[in-house]
Design a protein around this motif. Structure first.
Motif, PDB file in Angstrom:
ATOM      1  N   VAL A   1     -95.977  47.640 -80.299  1.00  0.00           N
ATOM      2  CA  VAL A   1     -95.964  46.820 -79.487  1.00  0.00           C
ATOM      3  C   VAL A   1     -95.422  45.460 -80.019  1.00  0.00           C
ATOM      4  O   VAL A   1     -94.495  44.626 -79.250  1.00  0.00           O
ATOM      5  CB  VAL A   1     -97.317  46.513 -78.761  1.00  0.00           C
ATOM      6  CG1 VAL A   1     -97.315  45.347 -78.213  1.00  0.00           C
ATOM      7  CG2 VAL A   1     -97.755  47.679 -78.245  1.00  0.00           C
TER       8      VAL A   1
ATOM      9  N   LYS B   1     -91.651  45.153 -80.583  1.00  0.00           N
ATOM     10  CA  LYS B   1     -91.027  44.942 -79.371  1.00  0.00           C
ATOM     11  C   LYS B   1     -90.930  43.414 -78.588  1.00  0.00           C
ATOM     12  O   LYS B   1     -89.936  42.842 -78.331  1.00  0.00           O
ATOM     13  CB  LYS B   1     -91.196  46.004 -78.299  1.00  0.00           C
ATOM     14  CG  LYS B   1     -90.727  47.405 -78.567  1.00  0.00           C
ATOM     15  CD  LYS B   1     -91.410  48.487 -77.462  1.00  0.00           C
ATOM     16  CE  LYS B   1     -90.910  49.904 -77.755  1.00  0.00           C
ATOM     17  NZ  LYS B   1     -91.266  50.665 -76.781  1.00  0.00           N
ATOM     18  N   PHE B   2     -92.397  42.884 -78.797  1.00  0.00           N
ATOM     19  CA  PHE B   2     -92.700  41.700 -78.406  1.00  0.00           C
ATOM     20  C   PHE B   2     -91.730  40.562 -79.061  1.00  0.00           C
ATOM     21  O   PHE B   2     -91.056  39.726 -78.606  1.00  0.00           O
ATOM     22  CB  PHE B   2     -94.053  41.367 -78.528  1.00  0.00           C
ATOM     23  CG  PHE B   2     -94.440  39.786 -78.090  1.00  0.00           C
ATOM     24  CD1 PHE B   2     -94.572  39.713 -76.850  1.00  0.00           C
ATOM     25  CD2 PHE B   2     -94.528  38.852 -78.819  1.00  0.00           C
ATOM     26  CE1 PHE B   2     -94.894  38.258 -76.267  1.00  0.00           C
ATOM     27  CE2 PHE B   2     -94.740  37.459 -78.581  1.00  0.00           C
ATOM     28  CZ  PHE B   2     -95.057  37.377 -77.415  1.00  0.00           C
TER      29      PHE B   2
ATOM     30  N   LEU C   1     -91.201  41.033 -69.439  1.00  0.00           N
ATOM     31  CA  LEU C   1     -91.720  42.044 -70.147  1.00  0.00           C
ATOM     32  C   LEU C   1     -91.035  43.322 -69.999  1.00  0.00           C
ATOM     33  O   LEU C   1     -90.966  44.243 -71.073  1.00  0.00           O
ATOM     34  CB  LEU C   1     -93.248  42.715 -69.588  1.00  0.00           C
ATOM     35  CG  LEU C   1     -94.330  41.524 -69.310  1.00  0.00           C
ATOM     36  CD1 LEU C   1     -95.485  41.773 -68.721  1.00  0.00           C
ATOM     37  CD2 LEU C   1     -94.751  41.132 -71.003  1.00  0.00           C
ATOM     38  N   ARG C   2     -90.377  43.645 -69.103  1.00  0.00           N
ATOM     39  CA  ARG C   2     -89.155  44.837 -68.786  1.00  0.00           C
ATOM     40  C   ARG C   2     -88.310  44.553 -69.826  1.00  0.00           C
ATOM     41  O   ARG C   2     -87.658  45.742 -70.621  1.00  0.00           O
ATOM     42  CB  ARG C   2     -88.842  44.768 -67.402  1.00  0.00           C
ATOM     43  CG  ARG C   2     -88.459  46.197 -67.114  1.00  0.00           C
ATOM     44  CD  ARG C   2     -88.035  46.367 -65.658  1.00  0.00           C
ATOM     45  NE  ARG C   2     -89.384  46.831 -64.980  1.00  0.00           N
ATOM     46  CZ  ARG C   2     -89.986  45.940 -64.199  1.00  0.00           C
ATOM     47  NH1 ARG C   2     -89.555  44.666 -63.895  1.00  0.00           N
ATOM     48  NH2 ARG C   2     -91.027  46.497 -63.620  1.00  0.00           N
TER      49      ARG C   2
ATOM     50  N   GLY D   1     -89.917  45.956 -73.397  1.00  0.00           N
ATOM     51  CA  GLY D   1     -90.361  47.209 -73.514  1.00  0.00           C
ATOM     52  C   GLY D   1     -90.255  48.164 -72.427  1.00  0.00           C
ATOM     53  O   GLY D   1     -90.904  49.026 -72.299  1.00  0.00           O
TER      54      GLY D   1
ATOM     55  N   HIS E   1     -92.706  50.390 -69.607  1.00  0.00           N
ATOM     56  CA  HIS E   1     -94.149  50.653 -70.469  1.00  0.00           C
ATOM     57  C   HIS E   1     -94.752  49.470 -70.500  1.00  0.00           C
ATOM     58  O   HIS E   1     -96.171  49.430 -70.438  1.00  0.00           O
ATOM     59  CB  HIS E   1     -93.460  51.316 -71.822  1.00  0.00           C
ATOM     60  CG  HIS E   1     -94.921  51.589 -72.626  1.00  0.00           C
ATOM     61  ND1 HIS E   1     -95.885  52.162 -72.432  1.00  0.00           N
ATOM     62  CD2 HIS E   1     -95.100  50.811 -73.720  1.00  0.00           C
ATOM     63  CE1 HIS E   1     -96.597  52.174 -73.517  1.00  0.00           C
ATOM     64  NE2 HIS E   1     -96.242  51.236 -74.251  1.00  0.00           N
ATOM     65  N   PHE E   2     -93.848  48.285 -70.823  1.00  0.00           N
ATOM     66  CA  PHE E   2     -94.743  46.981 -71.284  1.00  0.00           C
ATOM     67  C   PHE E   2     -95.334  46.488 -69.884  1.00  0.00           C
ATOM     68  O   PHE E   2     -96.310  45.989 -69.804  1.00  0.00           O
ATOM     69  CB  PHE E   2     -93.872  45.916 -71.662  1.00  0.00           C
ATOM     70  CG  PHE E   2     -93.768  45.676 -73.361  1.00  0.00           C
ATOM     71  CD1 PHE E   2     -94.265  46.694 -73.981  1.00  0.00           C
ATOM     72  CD2 PHE E   2     -93.888  44.482 -73.537  1.00  0.00           C
ATOM     73  CE1 PHE E   2     -94.252  46.637 -75.426  1.00  0.00           C
ATOM     74  CE2 PHE E   2     -94.000  44.128 -74.991  1.00  0.00           C
ATOM     75  CZ  PHE E   2     -94.170  45.316 -76.014  1.00  0.00           C
TER      76      PHE E   2
ATOM     77  N   MET F   1     -98.417  48.315 -69.241  1.00  0.00           N
ATOM     78  CA  MET F   1     -99.659  47.992 -70.209  1.00  0.00           C
ATOM     79  C   MET F   1    -100.356  46.781 -69.571  1.00  0.00           C
ATOM     80  O   MET F   1    -101.521  46.503 -70.097  1.00  0.00           O
ATOM     81  CB  MET F   1     -99.054  47.296 -71.482  1.00  0.00           C
ATOM     82  CG  MET F   1     -98.499  48.825 -72.218  1.00  0.00           C
ATOM     83  SD  MET F   1     -97.924  48.208 -73.941  1.00  0.00           S
ATOM     84  CE  MET F   1     -99.449  47.341 -74.909  1.00  0.00           C
TER      85      MET F   1
ATOM     86  N   LEU G   1    -101.987  45.014 -72.750  1.00  0.00           N
ATOM     87  CA  LEU G   1    -101.053  44.288 -73.633  1.00  0.00           C
ATOM     88  C   LEU G   1    -102.063  42.958 -74.005  1.00  0.00           C
ATOM     89  O   LEU G   1    -101.709  42.810 -75.071  1.00  0.00           O
ATOM     90  CB  LEU G   1    -100.203  43.771 -72.639  1.00  0.00           C
ATOM     91  CG  LEU G   1     -98.950  42.791 -73.148  1.00  0.00           C
ATOM     92  CD1 LEU G   1     -98.181  43.417 -74.202  1.00  0.00           C
ATOM     93  CD2 LEU G   1     -98.141  42.217 -71.904  1.00  0.00           C
TER      94      LEU G   1
END
Length: 495
Positions: free
Chosen positions: A150, A153-154, A174-175, A178, A181-182, A185, A225
């Motif tokens: 996580v 990717k962040f 967020l998209r 990730g 999926h993000f 979350m 998240l």
């Protein structure tokens, strides 16, 4: 030849009646002087230049939840005590302002279930790993890999922002990091997500619940998240600012020469000037009402927060009310003698822990109990042993009564209590609801919307730069820098 070509181009535009680029905004208002408001002020100053006047409205204190209080002539963190090492914006601020990292003072942790300690940290790394494996199998390894994935990717956001890309929605941001999926979350609980990767229920009940309670005062039903951000911090690599974390906020405002107005904003009204929106910020200061006009307004304070809300006037259609509330967390700074026998140590000299986390038990008195070091740590400083009076930070859901204080402490000299509307109340926020908008109106932005995705210093610093870039790109109509798809591939191609 280049100046001649540029001059000819400008003359052509004038003769052809083509408008040039718009002038920068004359005045910008920022509501709130916490880390979000202070950081966005710096980023706005960086983007638009020093010629733009920025007024920062703050009803209480500069720093917001980055706050300190005094015990025996020394200051201690009463708000967010530490910052994650992966928070690159905060790292940059510290260097920019000439601040220093506070000297780290080692201390061990344990988890308490209301009756006994269920997990104890030792001085030996391999022994700690063995205990985790003995009690929970490979759950802790699965957790670690999940958190690392996580956070990896962040971290992409820093690359995007270095290239001036911005996002008009939290979901879009967020998209880009990730994928769906993000975004999912923010709608799925941390407990469900961890169960899905094979983390045991016992590990969730003992360890994850304790970290969530200590971080947000809420159960493992909070979004995944949010939980991942908190668990990243629980794995170490944290730091703090020498002299207090709040120095970052005051330093950024001083650096940008922002005009700090100590007043409570009561309303934002929409007016039109030459077909462009103009916003009137109305405020109350020392019982006197006032107002001023701005080209851009950034709300860097929670709109959902209970108390005295901001009214939005003359907007058509009217701006929606934002559902949800903020969760109350109570901080008690206690100067006294810890009752180590409550945790199974009749001899206080044998009590080895600097921090105790509590599992999510209905009978739990506290969320976390931590021995505090002052914000200025001198060379040779050591933590006070339990047999001496120390300064302890107790987080709980409500103020501790006299009986509860006497349970945790043999005796005490002072208790200072601060009640925070600290974090979004995630448990009451339906998973089907979308995240709050960033753009409330054409040039009216809501920075604190990001807290509903994840409430952390890292997330707010990232959101501050995103809003500054978004405001800049939209002002100058740089649409190619907003909401771009597949940025990872795009940036690799550009490089």
């Amino acid at each position: 030849m280049a100046p001649i070509i540029l001059l000819c181009s400008l003359l052509y535009q004038l003769c052809d009646g083509q408008p040039g680029p718009p002038d920068p905004p004359g005045r910008i208002a920022v509501v709130g002087a916490g880390i979000g408001g202070s950081a966005v002020t710096y980023f706005l100053h960086q983007q638009f230049g020093p010629q733009v006047q920025i007024d920062v409205y703050e009803a209480e204190r500069v720093g917001g939840r980055l706050a300190t209080l005094t015990v025996n002539s020394q200051q201690y963190e009463s708000g967010s005590p530490s910052i994650h090492s992966l928070n690159l914006h905060m790292q940059d601020f510290v260097k920019l302002l000439g601040l220093k990292h506070r000297k780290e003072v080692a201390g061990k942790s344990a988890i308490f279930n209301g009756e006994h300690l269920v997990l104890e940290e030792t001085d030996w790394y391999l022994l700690n790993l063995f205990r985790l494996w003995w009690h929970y199998g490979i759950s802790f390894l699965r957790l670690q890999m999940w958190v690392e994935e996580v956070m990896e990717k962040f971290m992409r956001i820093y690359n995007y922002q270095a290239h001036k890309y911005a996002f008009s929605t939290i979901e879009g941001l967020l998209r880009s990091l990730g994928g769906d999926h993000f975004v999912n979350m923010t709608r799925r609980s941390v407990a469900e997500s961890l169960q899905g990767i094979g983390v045991s229920q016992r590990f969730i009940d003992d360890v994850i619940s304790a970290v969530m309670k200590a971080s947000y005062g809420q159960p493992v039903s909070i979004p995944a998240l949010v939980g991942a951000m908190s668990l990243a911090g629980a794995q170490g690599n944290m730091w703090a600012v020498e002299g207090g974390n709040k120095l970052v906020c005051s330093g950024l405002l001083k650096l940008t020469k922002a005009n700090v107005i100590h007043a409570r904003v009561t309303a934002v009204s929409l007016h039109n000037s030459e077909k462009k929106p103009l916003y009137e910020v109305q405020y109350e200061r020392d019982g006197t009402l006032g107002s001023d006009y701005y080209d851009v307004v950034i709300i860097a304070a929670p709109l959902q927060k209970t108390g005295l809300p901001i009214s939005f006037l003359n907007f058509q259609p009217t701006l929606p009310d934002y559902a949800g509330s903020y969760h109350r967390v109570v901080t008690s700074i206690v100067h006294g003698y810890l009752n180590s026998s409550y945790f199974g140590f009749t001899d206080p000299k044998l009590f080895p822990f600097a921090c105790i986390l509590s599992t999510d038990s209905p009978d739990a008195i506290f969320h976390s109990l931590e021995s505090l070091c002052p914000v200025n740590v001198s060379v040779g400083f050591r933590r006070k042993p339990p047999q001496e009076a120390g300064v302890w930070r107790v987080l709980s859901s409500r103020p501790l009564d006299r009986k509860e204080l006497k349970t945790l402490f043999k005796s005490y000299y002072s208790v200072q209590v601060i009640e925070w509307q600290a974090f979004p109340n995630y448990s009451t926020h339906s998973s089907s609801k979308s995240l709050p908008p960033i753009i409330l109106h054409d040039r009216l932005y809501y920075l604190s919307a990001a807290e509903w995705a994840a409430s952390s210093v890292e997330m707010i610093a990232v959101a501050a730069k995103n809003v500054a870039l978004l405001a800049f790109n939209r002002w100058f109509e740089l649409t190619e820098k907003i909401d771009q798809q597949d940025l990872m591939h795009k940036l690799k191609t550009e490089l």
